[in-house]
Design a protein around this motif. Structure first.
Motif, PDB file in Angstrom:
ATOM      1  N   THR A  94       0.852  -1.183   0.000  1.00  0.00           N
ATOM      2  CA  THR A  94       0.000   0.000   0.000  1.00  0.00           C
ATOM      3  C   THR A  94       0.887   1.233   0.000  1.00  0.00           C
ATOM      4  OG1 THR A  94      -1.965   0.973   1.023  1.00  0.00           O
ATOM      5  CG2 THR A  94      -0.252   0.136   2.522  1.00  0.00           C
ATOM      6  N   HIS A  95       0.274   2.393   0.150  1.00  0.00           N
ATOM      7  CA  HIS A  95       1.028   3.641   0.217  1.00  0.00           C
ATOM      8  C   HIS A  95       0.889   4.227   1.613  1.00  0.00           C
ATOM      9  CE1 HIS A  95      -2.742   5.956  -0.147  1.00  0.00           C
ATOM     10  NE2 HIS A  95      -3.090   4.965  -0.971  1.00  0.00           N
ATOM     11  N   ASP A  96       1.634   5.289   1.894  1.00  0.00           N
ATOM     12  CA  ASP A  96       1.667   5.825   3.252  1.00  0.00           C
ATOM     13  C   ASP A  96       0.380   6.527   3.678  1.00  0.00           C
ATOM     14  OD1 ASP A  96       1.921   8.160   1.811  1.00  0.00           O
ATOM     15  OD2 ASP A  96       3.909   8.659   2.579  1.00  0.00           O
ATOM     16  N   GLY A  97      -0.575   6.680   2.779  1.00  0.00           N
ATOM     17  CA  GLY A  97      -1.861   7.267   3.140  1.00  0.00           C
ATOM     18  C   GLY A  97      -2.864   6.266   3.700  1.00  0.00           C
ATOM     19  N   VAL A  98      -2.499   4.993   3.723  1.00  0.00           N
ATOM     20  CA  VAL A  98      -3.369   3.939   4.259  1.00  0.00           C
ATOM     21  C   VAL A  98      -2.767   3.472   5.575  1.00  0.00           C
ATOM     22  CG1 VAL A  98      -4.344   1.642   3.863  1.00  0.00           C
ATOM     23  CG2 VAL A  98      -4.055   3.214   1.937  1.00  0.00           C
ATOM     24  N   SER A 100      -1.318   1.339   8.361  1.00  0.00           N
ATOM     25  CA  SER A 100      -0.757  -0.012   8.319  1.00  0.00           C
ATOM     26  C   SER A 100      -1.450  -0.951   9.300  1.00  0.00           C
ATOM     27  CB  SER A 100       0.745   0.022   8.581  1.00  0.00           C
ATOM     28  OG  SER A 100       1.014   0.567   9.851  1.00  0.00           O
ATOM     29  N   GLY A 101      -2.101  -0.422  10.314  1.00  0.00           N
ATOM     30  CA  GLY A 101      -2.755  -1.238  11.318  1.00  0.00           C
ATOM     31  C   GLY A 101      -3.948  -2.036  10.830  1.00  0.00           C
ATOM     32  N   ILE A 102      -4.472  -1.737   9.653  1.00  0.00           N
ATOM     33  CA  ILE A 102      -5.646  -2.475   9.160  1.00  0.00           C
ATOM     34  C   ILE A 102      -5.269  -3.820   8.556  1.00  0.00           C
ATOM     35  CG2 ILE A 102      -6.937  -0.344   8.722  1.00  0.00           C
ATOM     36  CD1 ILE A 102      -6.514  -0.874   5.684  1.00  0.00           C
ATOM     37  N   PHE A 103      -3.985  -4.026   8.260  1.00  0.00           N
ATOM     38  CA  PHE A 103      -3.563  -5.245   7.580  1.00  0.00           C
ATOM     39  C   PHE A 103      -3.252  -6.353   8.577  1.00  0.00           C
ATOM     40  CE2 PHE A 103      -2.629  -1.758   4.696  1.00  0.00           C
ATOM     41  CZ  PHE A 103      -3.308  -2.183   3.571  1.00  0.00           C
ATOM     42  N   PRO A 104      -3.582  -7.600   8.233  1.00  0.00           N
ATOM     43  CA  PRO A 104      -3.376  -8.716   9.154  1.00  0.00           C
ATOM     44  C   PRO A 104      -1.896  -8.896   9.504  1.00  0.00           C
ATOM     45  CG  PRO A 104      -4.459  -9.453   7.117  1.00  0.00           C
ATOM     46  CD  PRO A 104      -4.149  -8.021   6.957  1.00  0.00           C
ATOM     47  N   GLU A 105      -1.646  -9.231  10.769  1.00  0.00           N
ATOM     48  CA  GLU A 105      -0.281  -9.425  11.258  1.00  0.00           C
ATOM     49  C   GLU A 105       0.381 -10.655  10.654  1.00  0.00           C
ATOM     50  OE1 GLU A 105       1.688  -7.662  13.476  1.00  0.00           O
ATOM     51  OE2 GLU A 105       0.207  -6.054  13.383  1.00  0.00           O
ATOM     52  N   ASP A 106      -0.411 -11.605  10.155  1.00  0.00           N
ATOM     53  CA  ASP A 106       0.173 -12.832   9.608  1.00  0.00           C
ATOM     54  C   ASP A 106       0.460 -12.734   8.107  1.00  0.00           C
ATOM     55  OD1 ASP A 106      -2.492 -12.844   8.855  1.00  0.00           O
ATOM     56  OD2 ASP A 106      -2.765 -14.984   9.184  1.00  0.00           O
ATOM     57  N   CYS A 107       0.560 -11.500   7.611  1.00  0.00           N
ATOM     58  CA  CYS A 107       0.951 -11.237   6.226  1.00  0.00           C
ATOM     59  C   CYS A 107       2.067 -10.203   6.239  1.00  0.00           C
ATOM     60  CB  CYS A 107      -0.220 -10.670   5.419  1.00  0.00           C
ATOM     61  SG  CYS A 107      -1.591 -11.808   5.211  1.00  0.00           S
ATOM     62  N   GLY A 108       2.909 -10.256   5.220  1.00  0.00           N
ATOM     63  CA  GLY A 108       3.924  -9.228   5.090  1.00  0.00           C
ATOM     64  C   GLY A 108       3.285  -7.908   4.715  1.00  0.00           C
ATOM     65  N   LEU A 109       4.026  -6.809   4.948  1.00  0.00           N
ATOM     66  CA  LEU A 109       3.495  -5.487   4.638  1.00  0.00           C
ATOM     67  C   LEU A 109       4.585  -4.637   4.000  1.00  0.00           C
ATOM     68  CD1 LEU A 109       1.118  -3.531   4.729  1.00  0.00           C
ATOM     69  CD2 LEU A 109       1.859  -2.877   7.034  1.00  0.00           C
ATOM     70  N   ILE A 110       4.234  -4.029   2.861  1.00  0.00           N
ATOM     71  CA  ILE A 110       5.142  -3.193   2.089  1.00  0.00           C
ATOM     72  C   ILE A 110       4.481  -1.838   1.884  1.00  0.00           C
ATOM     73  CG2 ILE A 110       6.322  -2.938  -0.127  1.00  0.00           C
ATOM     74  CD1 ILE A 110       6.032  -6.068  -0.385  1.00  0.00           C
ATOM     75  N   ILE A 111       5.237  -0.771   2.133  1.00  0.00           N
ATOM     76  CA  ILE A 111       4.772   0.585   1.842  1.00  0.00           C
ATOM     77  C   ILE A 111       5.552   1.063   0.623  1.00  0.00           C
ATOM     78  CG2 ILE A 111       4.545   2.955   2.696  1.00  0.00           C
ATOM     79  CD1 ILE A 111       2.815   0.931   4.205  1.00  0.00           C
ATOM     80  N   ALA A 112       4.826   1.569  -0.385  1.00  0.00           N
ATOM     81  CA  ALA A 112       5.485   1.916  -1.640  1.00  0.00           C
ATOM     82  C   ALA A 112       4.943   3.215  -2.218  1.00  0.00           C
ATOM     83  CB  ALA A 112       5.294   0.782  -2.651  1.00  0.00           C
ATOM     84  N   LEU A 119       9.985  -2.569   3.094  1.00  0.00           N
ATOM     85  CA  LEU A 119       9.374  -3.732   3.741  1.00  0.00           C
ATOM     86  C   LEU A 119       9.196  -3.422   5.224  1.00  0.00           C
ATOM     87  CD1 LEU A 119       8.454  -6.705   3.473  1.00  0.00           C
ATOM     88  CD2 LEU A 119      10.817  -7.345   3.983  1.00  0.00           C
ATOM     89  N   LEU A 120       7.940  -3.238   5.643  1.00  0.00           N
ATOM     90  CA  LEU A 120       7.660  -2.972   7.057  1.00  0.00           C
ATOM     91  C   LEU A 120       7.618  -4.250   7.871  1.00  0.00           C
ATOM     92  CD1 LEU A 120       4.876  -0.242   7.167  1.00  0.00           C
ATOM     93  CD2 LEU A 120       7.315   0.018   7.580  1.00  0.00           C
ATOM     94  N   ARG A 121       7.096  -5.310   7.262  1.00  0.00           N
ATOM     95  CA  ARG A 121       6.942  -6.572   7.989  1.00  0.00           C
ATOM     96  C   ARG A 121       7.140  -7.726   7.020  1.00  0.00           C
ATOM     97  NH1 ARG A 121       2.034  -5.711  10.277  1.00  0.00           N
ATOM     98  NH2 ARG A 121       0.884  -6.593   8.554  1.00  0.00           N
ATOM     99  N   GLU A 122       8.026  -8.644   7.374  1.00  0.00           N
ATOM    100  CA  GLU A 122       8.249  -9.835   6.560  1.00  0.00           C
ATOM    101  C   GLU A 122       7.049 -10.765   6.695  1.00  0.00           C
ATOM    102  OE1 GLU A 122       9.154 -11.859   3.934  1.00  0.00           O
ATOM    103  OE2 GLU A 122      11.090 -10.915   4.345  1.00  0.00           O
ATOM    104  N   ALA A 123       6.720 -11.441   5.622  1.00  0.00           N
ATOM    105  CA  ALA A 123       5.612 -12.399   5.630  1.00  0.00           C
ATOM    106  C   ALA A 123       6.091 -13.730   6.181  1.00  0.00           C
ATOM    107  CB  ALA A 123       5.081 -12.596   4.213  1.00  0.00           C
ATOM    108  N   PRO A 124       5.289 -14.362   7.031  1.00  0.00           N
ATOM    109  CA  PRO A 124       5.662 -15.700   7.492  1.00  0.00           C
ATOM    110  C   PRO A 124       5.611 -16.694   6.330  1.00  0.00           C
ATOM    111  CG  PRO A 124       3.482 -15.110   8.306  1.00  0.00           C
ATOM    112  CD  PRO A 124       4.024 -13.907   7.597  1.00  0.00           C
ATOM    113  N   GLU A 125       6.432 -17.700   6.433  1.00  0.00           N
ATOM    114  CA  GLU A 125       6.523 -18.700   5.366  1.00  0.00           C
ATOM    115  C   GLU A 125       5.506 -19.816   5.576  1.00  0.00           C
ATOM    116  OE1 GLU A 125      10.242 -20.484   3.095  1.00  0.00           O
ATOM    117  OE2 GLU A 125      10.087 -21.241   5.144  1.00  0.00           O
ATOM    118  N   HIS A 126       4.837 -20.167   4.496  1.00  0.00           N
ATOM    119  CA  HIS A 126       3.913 -21.305   4.444  1.00  0.00           C
ATOM    120  C   HIS A 126       4.285 -22.069   3.180  1.00  0.00           C
ATOM    121  CE1 HIS A 126       1.622 -18.102   6.560  1.00  0.00           C
ATOM    122  NE2 HIS A 126       1.340 -19.098   7.364  1.00  0.00           N
TER     123      HIS A 126
END
Length: 165
Positions: A94-98, A100-112, A119-126
């Motif tokens: 997403t971008h910095d206008g959204v 970040s707290g709305i996104f699930p913790e069990d997914c990676g998160l990228i701000i672009a 990369l704000l949060r690495e995604a867990p491996e499955h």
């Protein structure tokens, strides 16, 4: 780099993506390109859903990046949990206008933005099953080759008409 297509509309931009989502996509593409990860936009999965971006690492790992350009875009989208069946890691971008707290913790998160990403949060491996990995990797390779051929044919057609690509 934009893909040139001989078709009237690009299969990579079908009108569903907002200008903001396309800017986020460009930044994510630049970020992963620098990490030597190959990305394809808009790959249709066996479920019939299309991944915004699917990445293939040098080790053969597959990940999906789901782009969300607004709070509403995230809240009204119920298809993203099904993407887990088609990747080793699942990210949101997403971008910095959204917030970040709305996104699930069990997914990676990228701000672009259009210039790059963080990369704000690495995604867990499955880990994918071997058969699914093989099928997705083949599909990825075929789609990339088909798009390259389309670009070459379009460039050839433009050259034949006396125009440059």
């Amino acid at each position: 780099m934009a893909i040139i297509t001989p078709h009237k509309t690009s299969p990579l931009i079908d009108g569903r993506q907002s200008d903001r989502a396309l800017l986020v996509r460009r930044g994510v593409q630049r970020f992963f390109y620098d990490l030597r990860v190959s990305l394809l936009p808009e790959m249709t999965l066996a479920s019939g859903r299309r991944a915004d971006l699917i990445g293939l690492t040098e080790k053969g790992d597959l990940f999906i990046v789901e782009i969300k350009s607004s709070i509403e875009d995230f809240r009204f989208d119920c298809k993203w949990p099904g993407y887990r069946d088609y990747c080793d890691r699942l990210y949101f971008a997403t971008h910095d206008g959204v917030p970040s707290g709305i996104f699930p913790e069990d997914c990676g998160l990228i701000i672009a933005d259009s210039y790059g990403a963080h990369l704000l949060r690495e995604a867990p491996e499955h880990k994918l099953a071997g058969a699914r990995r093989k099928a997705l990797t083949r599909q990825f390779a075929k789609l990339a080759a088909d798009r390259l051929m389309q670009a070459e044919l379009a460039a050839h057609n433009l050259a034949a008409m006396g125009k440059s690509a």
